[in-house]
Write a protein that holds these residues in place. Structure first.
Motif, PDB file in Angstrom:
ATOM      1  N   ALA A 630     -49.730  38.841  30.174  1.00  0.00           N
ATOM      2  CA  ALA A 630     -48.457  38.241  30.611  1.00  0.00           C
ATOM      3  C   ALA A 630     -48.608  37.549  31.950  1.00  0.00           C
ATOM      4  O   ALA A 630     -47.941  36.554  32.236  1.00  0.00           O
ATOM      5  CB  ALA A 630     -47.387  39.329  30.707  1.00  0.00           C
ATOM      6  N   LEU A 631     -49.502  38.040  32.762  1.00  0.00           N
ATOM      7  CA  LEU A 631     -49.730  37.472  34.085  1.00  0.00           C
ATOM      8  C   LEU A 631     -50.075  35.993  33.987  1.00  0.00           C
ATOM      9  O   LEU A 631     -49.643  35.176  34.795  1.00  0.00           O
ATOM     10  CB  LEU A 631     -50.889  38.241  34.734  1.00  0.00           C
ATOM     11  N   VAL A 632     -50.857  35.668  32.969  1.00  0.00           N
ATOM     12  CA  VAL A 632     -51.316  34.286  32.830  1.00  0.00           C
ATOM     13  C   VAL A 632     -50.133  33.344  32.693  1.00  0.00           C
ATOM     14  O   VAL A 632     -50.097  32.272  33.287  1.00  0.00           O
ATOM     15  CB  VAL A 632     -52.251  34.163  31.614  1.00  0.00           C
ATOM     16  N   ASP A 633     -49.164  33.761  31.901  1.00  0.00           N
ATOM     17  CA  ASP A 633     -47.999  32.886  31.737  1.00  0.00           C
ATOM     18  C   ASP A 633     -47.184  32.799  33.021  1.00  0.00           C
ATOM     19  O   ASP A 633     -46.744  31.732  33.438  1.00  0.00           O
ATOM     20  CB  ASP A 633     -47.112  33.426  30.614  1.00  0.00           C
ATOM     21  N   ILE A 634     -46.979  33.955  33.571  1.00  0.00           N
ATOM     22  CA  ILE A 634     -46.080  33.987  34.721  1.00  0.00           C
ATOM     23  C   ILE A 634     -46.659  33.231  35.906  1.00  0.00           C
ATOM     24  O   ILE A 634     -45.966  32.505  36.608  1.00  0.00           O
ATOM     25  CB  ILE A 634     -45.773  35.437  35.109  1.00  0.00           C
ATOM     26  N   LEU A 635     -47.944  33.379  36.114  1.00  0.00           N
ATOM     27  CA  LEU A 635     -48.554  32.741  37.271  1.00  0.00           C
ATOM     28  C   LEU A 635     -49.256  31.432  36.914  1.00  0.00           C
ATOM     29  O   LEU A 635     -50.139  30.988  37.634  1.00  0.00           O
ATOM     30  CB  LEU A 635     -49.539  33.698  37.945  1.00  0.00           C
ATOM     31  N   ALA A 636     -48.839  30.817  35.827  1.00  0.00           N
ATOM     32  CA  ALA A 636     -49.475  29.561  35.434  1.00  0.00           C
ATOM     33  C   ALA A 636     -49.317  28.530  36.540  1.00  0.00           C
ATOM     34  O   ALA A 636     -48.516  28.694  37.469  1.00  0.00           O
ATOM     35  CB  ALA A 636     -48.853  29.044  34.158  1.00  0.00           C
ATOM     36  N   GLU A 637     -50.087  27.445  36.458  1.00  0.00           N
ATOM     37  CA  GLU A 637     -50.020  26.414  37.485  1.00  0.00           C
ATOM     38  C   GLU A 637     -48.608  25.877  37.644  1.00  0.00           C
ATOM     39  O   GLU A 637     -47.838  25.832  36.687  1.00  0.00           O
ATOM     40  CB  GLU A 637     -50.943  25.249  37.091  1.00  0.00           C
ATOM     41  N   MET A 638     -48.332  25.421  38.823  1.00  0.00           N
ATOM     42  CA  MET A 638     -47.008  24.862  39.103  1.00  0.00           C
ATOM     43  C   MET A 638     -46.811  23.595  38.277  1.00  0.00           C
ATOM     44  O   MET A 638     -47.732  22.795  38.119  1.00  0.00           O
ATOM     45  CB  MET A 638     -46.906  24.493  40.579  1.00  0.00           C
ATOM     46  N   PRO A 639     -45.605  23.440  37.726  1.00  0.00           N
ATOM     47  CA  PRO A 639     -45.333  22.191  37.015  1.00  0.00           C
ATOM     48  C   PRO A 639     -45.236  21.035  38.004  1.00  0.00           C
ATOM     49  O   PRO A 639     -45.145  21.240  39.206  1.00  0.00           O
ATOM     50  CB  PRO A 639     -43.983  22.449  36.362  1.00  0.00           C
TER      51      PRO A 639
END
Lengths: 1058, 165
Positions: A630-639
């Motif tokens: 889940a971390l990957v989604d939450i901390l994905a690169e800034m749009p």
């Protein structure tokens, strides 16, 4: 000289000059002051000569910068001495020492008046000189002078007239506009005009008349609205006397700067003057200055011509260009500095005129060539003006290409020993920069930055950043420049600048590896600026995975090099670093257990950090890390950021940001904070459309760095928020969302509180009120608190709340200075929907001139707007101004009428008087209408100290012991208005110890209206003491009676007031 | 328009301050101090111009000239020519020189009334009145003559001097 006779003074001065240091000097001065003080105490034994000597000493001490707070009376008394030298020092001392205390002058008014209307020109001169300096504000005096001016028997006394003129126009600075309009503009101006035109007058008088007319004109342009005046001006330009002609030309400059249309006929005359001076050299020797024929007149004439849009007439134009050509070509830099200055004064004015007239291209390039020569000469003044005029030239015409040829020389000027010249060079480089030369110029600026003096660095850094952004040939260059800028002048790089870098990098994928690599390079430097830590940590957190293959760029290495900086940085930066660590961890696939362990240890450590923001992040990130995938989604690169105007360029465009707007933005940011959490649950927005955090962040240019840091933190919190939206869109199970909210929700609150605490007080009660649904309203909006009480409180203090209801709060802040006041109304919207149709109208009483700045029609939710208000007190009066305030909220229309606390006592100022000052004054004001007496009954019983307190709070200075009767109270104050200027007011209260409900009151001042109004004002205060006269410790049995006007009903109140 | 004329010595002591706009005395002192701080940090052989926006507000200019122990400072707005103002300082100083024969700071310390008199004949309410030092001297001498003449006889009525009693 006049002083050589005073041995004591010479001895004292040489004593002071012999002092080795400041301490010795102070000792010597203190000793002398003590001596003078003692001598003045036994005044009877002092001869006028001794008095004169001591006053000169005082003046000398005063000039040295020491406070001389006694002996003013002695100085003033010398004015009435019969002999010239004593009188002279009296006048000079009065004008030096008593500047701030005009009321002393009232004591000598008769002497001054006698000097002025007497026949002794020397005494007149003295008296008028003093009036010039002291700007004494007694209209009566002016009227006297005016009368004597008009008197026919004085008509021939020219030097007297010229003195009068001088005084009139100096006093014109002080005497109010209205007065000038009425008294002078209409009656005096024609006489001045006559003087100016008259051929029988001496030139001395005529040139003063011209300048006097100029001053009159500035006060009221109507004075020259006389038929045929422009013809007269044209004739006047034929004047032979160069002194008069210079003054006339000054007058012409003022006239044409206002309206050139009436004076076209003056153009050929001006050209004639120029021909006479520059070509024919037809000038008497006394007006030839270092060989240059009257440079001032040449300059003034050319200045006048610049106010005409162009010169059409071909002949005039031709003659003018001939003269200009002669000036341009005939001027050389010579050895004599004064000659250089004079000839170049003319030359630069000629250049300005050529530019203005938009000459042929050939002449223009000739000018640029000249300027190019100037910026390289030895003479610093000419270098300075050369650069300045080149900058001007950039704006006027398209000669940039010719100017660019001098770029190297201009860059050299950036290293000039003179900071004034360096500044001009910087301005010019900034102005001439475009895509073709941006690279060179910006790189020069960067290079110069490391050696530039402190005073210029900030400006330099800002200009370099703006140019880099405006004209960047490619984005990687832009990144290079800004990172260098941060490296070299980190202290002067505002957060806006690095935010902008982040925006560019985020929005340009190609740029990301480059930026990350650059950031990594800077981290290798031993000592880097904190801003550099911030920007590199941010960039590496986002993009370091793009560098993974490069040496030294493994996640572990990146982490350790960033972590090295952590002990040296401040709290807001620590917060950014924590986010970076979380991101590094997220990008680390498969997870390296060692790195994971290190980072978790950091999070663990900061979980108990005293800073709530850091604690929150540590806890959140630690919890998120446990979530695994889940971390990957939450901390994905800034749009990507939406396109927006650069805050920097905007800042350059409007350096002054409306504070109201600022607070509106702040409160909006504060308001949006919780709404984000809500967004996650029920209405997922279009991706990236709600990045309020960064937007407001970039839009707030001039907030203190603290607030910026605060917002920066917020941005990161928002980042999480934004990402969680992505989350919700990808249809996560609700339990996850719930978890997320659990983590995200509570920490929001403290962050928000942080913000709130920084804002102006929004009380909890208001918050609660704000929750009231908007459409469910009662018909009448009840004010919070008692309007009348609030008004009375504000009569005594200068800031506070004027009005409050569930929707709106009106605060007020005032500053008073003599008869001027500046109020700021703070209109605060307390609720979460906008207030519309906001209207604020001032209904001023006739004695106040009030100007309210524009009030916006809408007040955004939770925002506060400020409306400044200028008040001028014209006359003494107790009437009160009313603010008619209305707004719509939903369906409710609210209208209130509020009294503004611009009341009589705001125009009073304390003035302590001693017995010898008080009594002569008191006696001289005898009987009605200047002195009024009244027995007042039904007074609220007050003890004398209480009454004294009350008086003090109204700016009346109570002088205890002045009145021999202990039951009496004597007070003094100064009242300021445009008609009375500063006017001394004296008050005496005689109380009856056996019956405290009655007293006899005597009020005196030099103005009958003022005496009456002040008496009535004091009476009102005594008969009904408002509850909130805070500084007065009122006895508990004193109950507030109803105020004189019914306050709760606005209509009745208005009726009472108007 | 000329806004202010100041004469400050190299230790920062004001020897003359004349403001052509109304200015409270504390403000005058503050301005003099700020001007001095800027001037004393400037080396010789630099230009005579100093950015004054931060001290006097936008669109104001300042020129100064350094003579021995004194700074002569003129502050004015952009309707005046900088170099012409510099010339005017020169005229002012040359006139003082004629008055005192080799004027030095001490002359000015002891005779600032005379300095005011000279200045009043050069600048009138912020406008250039006379630019020829010969003409200025004529006017000053005329006033001095009047002064000396009136020194002998008292023309003040008795009632005036007895105002205090």
């Amino acid at each position: 000289m006049a002083l050589s006779g005073m041995r004591g003074l010479s001895v004292f001065i040489s004593d002071v000059r012999n002092c080795q240091n400041k301490e010795q000097e102070r000792l010597r001065v203190d000793k002398e002051l003590g001596n003078i003080r003692t001598r003045f105490k036994n005044e009877k034994g002092l001869s006028p000569y001794e008095k004169k000597k001591y006053v000169w000493k005082m003046l000398y001490i005063y000039m040295l910068g020491y406070d001389v707070d006694f002996g003013h009376m002695e100085a003033v008394s010398l004015i009435s001495a019969p002999k010239y030298p004593e009188k002279q020092v009296g006048y000079i001392a009065t004008s030096c020492l008593l500047n701030e205390n005009h009321d002393f002058l009232r004591l000598v008014i008769n002497s001054v008046r006698n000097d002025i209307i007497g026949r002794n020109e020397t005494f007149q001169c003295l008296a008028m000189t003093m009036l010039c300096y002291c700007s004494y504000k007694d209209i009566k005096l002016v009227v006297d002078i005016h009368t004597s001016f008009m008197a026919p028997n004085l008509g021939m006394n020219f030097s007297y007239l010229s003195n009068l003129l001088q005084m009139f126009q100096t006093m014109g600075l002080e005497v109010g506009w209205e007065y000038w309009r009425r008294e002078f503009a209409e009656s005096l101006a024609p006489d001045v005009q006559k003087l100016l035109i008259s051929s029988s007058c001496r030139p001395l008088v005529r040139k003063k008349a011209a300048l006097c007319l100029l001053r009159l004109f500035r006060k009221n342009p109507d004075v020259v609205n006389v038929e045929g005046w422009s013809d007269r001006m044209t004739q006047l330009l034929d004047e032979r006397d160069l002194g008069v002609l210079t003054s006339v030309t000054s007058l012409l400059v003022a006239l044409v700067s206002n309206n050139y249309d009436a004076y076209w006929s003056c153009v050929p005359k001006c050209v004639k003057i120029l021909e006479r001076l520059a070509r024919n050299n037809d000038v008497p020797p006394e007006y030839t200055y270092y060989g240059i024929p009257s440079p001032w007149l040449q300059v003034k004439t050319m200045r006048a011509l610049q106010y005409f849009p162009t010169i059409e007439d071909p002949n005039t134009r031709k003659s003018l260009f001939e003269v200009l050509q002669r000036v341009l070509m005939g001027t050389d830099v010579v050895k004599n500095v004064n000659k250089n200055n004079a000839s170049h004064a003319v030359l630069f004015e000629a250049l300005a005129l050529v530019m203005h007239l938009d000459a042929e291209k050939e002449m223009m390039s000739q000018c640029v060539a000249l300027l190019g020569k100037f910026i390289a000469v030895r003479e610093p003044n000419i270098r300075y003006l050369g650069l300045e005029n080149m900058t001007r030239m950039l704006m006027v015409t398209d000669v940039q290409d010719i100017i660019k040829r001098h770029q190297a020389q201009i860059i050299t000027s950036l290293k000039d020993p003179d900071i004034s010249i360096r500044r001009r060079a910087l301005d010019l480089l900034y102005g001439m920069c475009d895509v073709t030369n941006a690279k060179d110029i910006v790189e020069e600026l960067l290079q110069y930055l490391s050696t530039a003096d402190f005073a210029m660095r900030e400006e330099l850094a800002l200009k370099a950043a703006i140019l880099a952004e405006k004209f960047a040939p490619d984005l990687s260059w832009y990144i290079d420049v800004i990172l260098q800028l941060i490296d070299k002048a980190g202290d002067f790089v505002s957060d806006d600048i690095w935010y902008r870098v982040v925006q560019f990098v985020t929005n340009n994928e190609d740029l990301q590896p480059y930026a990350a690599a650059k950031a990594r390079e800077y981290l290798d430097k031993p000592a880097i600026h904190e801003t550099m830590v911030k920007v590199s940590a941010y960039l590496l957190g986002e993009y370091s995975h793009l560098l993974a293959r490069r040496p030294g760029c493994s996640p572990k290495e990146i982490f350790s090099i960033i972590h090295e900086k952590l002990p040296t940085v401040s709290t807001p930066t620590v917060a950014i670093l924590l986010s970076t660590y979380a991101k590094i961890l997220m990008h680390n696939h498969p997870p390296d257990p060692e790195l994971q362990g290190q980072i978790w240890a950091v999070f663990n450590k900061y979980e108990s950090c005293i800073d709530v923001e850091i604690q929150q992040r540590a806890v959140e990130y630690f919890a998120l890390c446990q979530k695994g995938a889940a971390l990957v989604d939450i901390l994905a690169e800034m749009p990507k950021f939406p396109e927006r105007q650069s805050a920097l360029i905007k800042k350059a465009e409007d350096t002054e940001v409306d504070t109201a707007e600022q607070s509106a933005i702040k409160s909006r940011a504060q308001q949006q904070q919780p709404s984000n959490a809500l967004v996650v649950t029920d209405q997922p927005p279009a991706n990236g459309s709600v990045p309020i955090g960064p937007l407001s962040l970039v839009k707030i240019p001039s907030i203190s760095s603290n607030a910026d840091a605060n917002l920066a933190d917020q941005e990161l919190t928002h980042a999480n928020g934004t990402l969680s939206k992505v989350n919700s869109q990808s249809a996560r199970p609700t339990s996850d969302l719930g978890d997320f909210l659990f983590i995200e929700g509570p920490p929001d609150a403290p962050a928000q509180e942080n913000l709130v605490s920084g804002l102006e007080s929004v009380s909890n009660a208001i918050d609660a009120l704000a929750l009231t649904p908007i459409d469910e309203q009662s018909n009448s909006v009840q004010p919070i608190g008692n309007i009348a009480e609030r008004f009375h409180a504000l009569c005594l203090k200068d800031s506070g709340v004027l009005y409050e209801d569930p929707y709106v709060q009106i605060g007020i802040k005032a500053e008073w200075r003599s008869h001027h006041g500046r109020l700021v109304l703070f209109l605060g919207n307390k609720i979460t929907s906008p207030l519309v149709s906001v209207q604020a109208v001032i209904l001023p009483p006739s004695h106040l001139k009030i100007e309210l700045s524009l009030v916006p029609e809408t007040i955004p939710p939770r925002a506060q707007v400020q409306c400044p208000l200028e008040v001028v007190n014209l006359r003494p009066s107790r009437d009160v101004a009313v603010l008619d305030f209305s707004y719509n909220c939903g369906t409710t229309m609210v209208n209130v009428k509020l009294r503004l606390p611009a009341v009589l006592n705001k125009f009073l100022q304390h003035i302590p008087l001693s017995a010898e000052e008080f009594f002569p004054q008191w006696r001289s004001l005898s009987g009605p209408p200047l002195k009024l007496q009244e027995v007042v009954r039904g007074v609220k019983p007050l003890s004398l100290p209480e009454m004294a307190n009350l008086f003090n709070s109204f700016q009346l200075t109570v002088s205890p012991g002045l009145d021999p009767n202990p039951n009496n109270l004597v007070a003094s104050t100064t009242f300021y208005s445009e008609s009375t200027r500063a006017m001394l007011c004296l008050v005496r209260m005689e109380t009856d110890p056996s019956d405290r409900t009655q007293l006899r009151m005597t009020v005196a001042s030099g103005d009958p209206t003022l005496t009456f109004e002040l008496k009535e004002f004091i009476k009102e205060q005594l008969v009904s003491i408002p509850l909130v006269s805070a500084p007065t410790p009122l006895p508990s049995q004193v109950q507030p009676t109803s105020p004189p006007v019914a306050l709760t009903d606005p209509g009745a109140m208005l009726a009472g007031l108007l | 328009m000329i806004r202010a004329v100041m004469v400050i010595n190299t230790q920062g002591k004001p020897r003359l301050a004349k403001f052509y706009d109304f200015m409270p005395v504390e403000k005058q002192q503050e301005l003099i101090r700020s001007v001095f701080v800027v001037l004393c940090s400037r080396a010789e052989n630099l230009s005579n111009f100093v950015e004054a926006d931060s001290i006097f507000g936008p669109d104001t200019r300042l020129v100064y000239k350094h003579y021995a122990t004194l700074y002569f400072v003129f502050v004015f707005d952009d309707s005046e020519n900088e170099l012409a103002m510099l010339d005017l300082i020169q005229v002012f100083v040359e006139t003082l020189d004629k008055c005192f024969r080799n004027v030095c700071e001490l002359d000015i310390v002891f005779n600032f009334s005379k300095m005011h008199m000279v200045l009043n004949e050069i600048i009138f309410g912020g406008q250039v009145l006379e630019t020829s030092s010969t003409e200025v001297m004529k006017a000053v001498e005329e006033i001095t003559k009047l002064e000396k003449a009136s020194n002998a006889i008292s023309l003040v009525p008795r009632s005036v001097s007895s105002w205090q009693s």
